[in-house]
Scaffold this active site. Sequence first.
Site, short mmCIF file in Angstrom:
data_model
loop_
_atom_site.label_atom_id
_atom_site.label_comp_id
_atom_site.label_asym_id
_atom_site.label_seq_id
_atom_site.Cartn_x
_atom_site.Cartn_y
_atom_site.Cartn_z
N HIS A 68 0.82 -1.22 0.00
CA HIS A 68 0.00 0.00 0.00
C HIS A 68 0.86 1.27 0.00
O HIS A 68 0.66 2.17 -0.81
CB HIS A 68 -0.87 0.02 1.26
CG HIS A 68 -1.70 -1.20 1.47
ND1 HIS A 68 -2.96 -1.36 0.91
CD2 HIS A 68 -1.48 -2.32 2.21
CE1 HIS A 68 -3.47 -2.52 1.29
NE2 HIS A 68 -2.60 -3.13 2.06
O1 RIB Z 1 -4.11 -0.22 5.19
C1 RIB Z 1 -2.74 -0.24 4.86
C2 RIB Z 1 -1.97 0.69 5.75
O2 RIB Z 1 -2.02 0.26 7.09
C3 RIB Z 1 -0.47 0.72 5.40
O3 RIB Z 1 0.04 2.00 5.67
C4 RIB Z 1 0.12 -0.29 6.32
O4 RIB Z 1 1.49 -0.02 6.64
C5 RIB Z 1 -0.72 -0.07 7.55
O5 RIB Z 1 -0.17 1.02 8.26
#
Ligand code: RIB
Length: 315
Positions: free
Chosen positions: A242
């Site tokens: 992500h």
């Molecule tokens: O939903 C994904 C996010 O949540 C990313 O930033 C991952 O590192 C967690 O922090």
Amino acid sequence: MEQPTPLVIDTDPGIDDAVAILLALASPEVDLRLVTTVHGNVDLAQTTENALRVLHLAGRSDVPVAVGARGPLVHPMAERAGHVHGAAGLGGVQLPPSPAAVDPRPAVVALADLLTTAEQPVTVCAIGPLTNIALLLAVYPEAAARIGRLVVMGGSAGAGGNVTPAAEFNAWADPEAAQAVFSSTVPTVMVGLDVTLPTVLGADGVERFAAAGPLGETAGAILRQYMDHARRTYGVDGVVVHDALAVTEAVVPGTLTTVPRDVVVDTGLGATRGLTLVDRREPSGSATAVQVAEGVDSAAAVEFLVSRLAALAAG
Ligand code: RIB
Ligand code: CA
């Protein structure tokens, strides 16, 4: 070549945070001036230690690390994400300790100082809960107004949630902070699950940069726990990095297709707490509209990440 854009990463490392930081360091378009740490995937002491160690791994312990908020603005989180990222947050991989100490300034002070003195607009990429950014808005609004672009990994326009059926983790971890950020007039891009979930880094891509040198091998080792989690949770043979997609948008503005939308965050205490309600009836012209990412060339984004990490690993 134009001067690189000054970049700050606000982060809760975190496996995909680690990959995102390495991607920023591999990208000549940006100059990583500051890393600020925040509670999130694991506790603040651990996210801070992980940030120091990832920078040291890449030979960049010169980048200052300033410590931010140890918890959400109002209500405590029900749980962290150690089951996703490993108890220490980096997939069970023990990185060598950094020789660097944290910056003596609190994160919001270091961020305000940088925003106030930077010679050109600064891009801030927030890839954890938005507590530090909300505090910056509250304590140093004039500095926050100097942010060139705020690129946020967080929320979901229509892709549901990952930490709950309704909410994405970063928005859910501090919904009050997310609401403050998404209702501000700071030029903000929301990189949510709608574009991150389709962008899957496969085992072949991991092997490409893992084979390119020791740093790539270590990054591959960090990702392997994440791959097991993704296989179990999303049924995909690869990892959803992500945060790396948010950094890609920060490095190459326009990577993602965005539409100006009004965004409201559910700050209630019910089952949909942390849900980001994105008004998709028509593009918004309001001063607080958020550029919501709704389109991505996932294959191109993955190739961008893999090729840059491989180049970084090759030295
Ligand atoms: O939903 C994904 C996010 O949540 C990313 O930033 C991952 O590192 C967690 O922090
Ligand atoms: Ca993160």
